[in-house]
Design an enzyme around this catalytic site. Structure first.
Site, PDB file in Angstrom:
ATOM      1  CB  CYS A  76      44.954  16.355  28.313  1.00  0.00           C
ATOM      2  SG  CYS A  76      46.706  15.571  28.497  1.00  0.00           S
ATOM      3  CB  CYS A 131      35.196  20.947  27.890  1.00  0.00           C
ATOM      4  SG  CYS A 131      36.120  21.334  29.312  1.00  0.00           S
ATOM      5  CG  ASP A 159      41.223  20.729  28.376  1.00  0.00           C
ATOM      6  OD1 ASP A 159      40.023  21.031  28.494  1.00  0.00           O
ATOM      7  OD2 ASP A 159      41.412  19.712  29.479  1.00  0.00           O
ATOM      8  CB  CYS A 191      39.244  24.277  32.589  1.00  0.00           C
ATOM      9  SG  CYS A 191      38.480  22.756  31.902  1.00  0.00           S
TER      10      CYS A 191
END
Lengths: 389, 148
Positions: free
Chosen positions: B35, B61, B37, B105
């Protein structure tokens, strides 16, 4: 801070010579090329000169080159124009899974309007298999569109072979040559291409201007309707200064082609060698023998591309990434996916593209910074060589 | 001009609490490299149920790293019950905002914390109101989370 631009496949700076050529066409020779007085006629002759310069770069006749707003318009024009012109013959288009979105999204639109589209797979090195192309042809196929050079991994596709297959079956052949122009020796007549998309801003010309090559006699409907510009094929008052700039950029590209390919690919190879020497656990994606001279597409294992991009940016270095996290859609690169690269590796992929203003010193700077950045991110990462994915 | 605001960039460039606690009292991992992350959070908890230390390791990221950094900073010094009250929205607020596509996130960071606490609760036979209905293996989706 030091600035190193390593994203020449995204766009290029306008060369001084090009800008100098363009400037008078904003303020002095601003006439409408359709006007019949001297100011207009002077502008018109500038357009003709530029048309010749572009035609000369690709081995076309002047009257086979039509200016557009750029590569995307040329791609749209070809797909819509051929689908329309040949609708009595068939409704099938063949393209590849690694095309630019200007092709892919236009094809998706056409699919909603009764056109069948075959998207060819590619080999793990990013090249199209001509045998697979031939196998996909049906009696309804009206157009084959295969990009000349892939924008992400830089692979040069077997255009001559694919065009020959198209010709053998009486099918029109288009290539999106936006990345190839000025980076690969192109002779449209020898290659047997019917339509070709080009863009100015990838060859050190201005943005917002491009062209399409249409082989004399190749069937295609008009796309932009209106006035009689471009021999009644593409309406709209000419982007005069843009056209002049594109022409000059094409002239320079032709003049310096051999040197450009040699020096840029030498620097690119030096860059890849240095990265390999200095950074463990990396992969270079795409065919190395048939490749855009400036392209280095590299996967850094265990870390994510946007993070690399951001840290490089903080050092003044501009690159791009195939990582999903950097795109608004959160989908990873369709090109790397089509090549069969595992998704977790796609996330860690960065595209470096080198151009005419890149120096060896720039490369050394980038490698030094990159080495530290990759080490830092691997330190932070929850995956590692020992732990695995 | 940048992708992120100064606070996010500061936490991304100089992340706090990077690493892995040896012999942690709780350890949670959430997300997956597929995915894009994956976060691991380790925590140290004292006898009075207070989180005395938290460290993270994140594959992801800029905003994933910044969210991890901020999330660990937010829970250190809090009791388990207080830490369980931390929401992804609060993480976003502390970061001064995230771009809409990056909201997940903060969700990931919020989940990773809960996973670490869940692990602590399991190992120590404890139950917390804030963990009711929490499934550490639930799919990563954003349903039910507050959007920024």
């Amino acid at each position: 801070m030091r600035q190193v631009y390593m994203d020449y496949s995204a766009t290029t700076p306008v060369k001084e010579e090009v800008l100098k050529e363009m400037l008078p066409y904003f303020t002095e020779i601003y006439g409408n090329p359709s006007s019949l007085y001297t100011l207009g006629l002077t502008a018109k002759s500038a357009v003709s000169k530029a048309r010749h310069q572009v035609a000369d770069l690709i081995g076309a006749d002047d009257n086979e080159v039509f200016f557009t707003a750029g590569g995307t318009e040329s791609d749209n024009w070809t797909l819509f124009g051929v689908a329309d012109a040949l609708k009595a013959k068939g409704n099938h288009i063949i393209t590849t899974k690694i095309e630019h979105h200007a092709i892919l999204h236009s094809c998706e639109f056409l699919e909603k309007h009764g056109i069948d589209v075959t998207y060819l797979d590619v080999c793990p090195d990013g090249t199209v298999d001509p045998a697979a192309l031939e196998a996909a042809i049906t009696d309804k196929t009206v157009l084959i569109s295969i990009m000349f050079v892939n924008n992400e991994v830089g692979t040069i596709e077997p255009i001559a072979e694919c065009a020959a297959i198209a010709k053998k079956h009486g099918i029109l052949f288009h290539t999106d040559a936006v990345q190839a122009l000025g980076n690969v020796d192109i002779d449209v007549h020898k290659l047997g291409i019917d339509f070709m998309s080009m863009s100015s801003h990838k060859i050190y010309g201005p943005k917002g201007i491009g062209a399409i090559y249409i082989r004399k006699g190749a069937k295609i409907s008009n796309y932009i309707h209106g006035g009689a510009q471009e021999s009644k094929r593409r309406a709209g008052t000419e982007n005069l200064a843009g056209i002049v700039g594109f022409g000059k950029a094409a002239e320079i590209a032709k003049r310096d082609l051999a040197h450009h390919i040699e020096s840029v690919s030498a620097l690119r190879n030096y860059f890849i060698d240095e990265v390999k020497k200095n950074i463990p656990d990396i992969y270079v994606n795409g065919n190395m023998d048939h490749r855009h001279p400036g392209n280095a597409n590299i996967t850094f294992e265990y870390i994510e591309g946007e993070s690399i991009l951001l840290l490089l940016d903080s050092k003044g270095i501009s690159v791009s990434t195939g990582s999903a996290c950097s795109s608004a859609s959160l989908t990873p690169s369709h090109v790397l996916s089509a090549m069969g690269i595992p998704v977790e590796r796609i996330h860690g992929t960065v595209r470096f593209t080198i151009g005419d203003f890149t120096t060896r010193d720039d490369i050394d700077y980038v490698v030094t910074e990159l080495k530290q950045i990759v080490a830092k991110l691997r330190e932070i990462s929850s995956v590692s060589k020992g732990k695995g994915w | 001009m940048g992708l992120y605001n100064d606070t996010v960039m500061e936490h991304f460039m100089n992340p706090r609490n990077v690493g892995e606690i040896e012999n942690p009292d709780g350890k949670g991992t959430y997300g997956s490299p597929v995915c894009g992350d994956m976060m691991q959070i380790t925590i140290k908890v004292d006898d009075s149920d207070k989180i005395t230390d938290a460290k993270f390791k994140t594959f992801g990221c800029g905003s994933a790293i910044a969210s991890s950094s901020m999330a660990t900073e937010m829970i250190i010094g809090k009791t388990i019950d207080e830490a369980l009250e931390v929401t992804n929205k609060q993480i976003i607020d502390e970061l001064g905002g995230l771009p809409p596509v990056k909201v997940h996130c903060s969700v990931l960071a919020d989940h990773a914390i809960k996973c670490a606490i869940y692990d602590y609760a399991q190992k120590h036979g404890k139950t917390y109101k804030g963990l009711e209905g929490f499934d550490p293996n639930a799919d990563d989706d954003e349903e039910g989370h507050e959007e920024a």
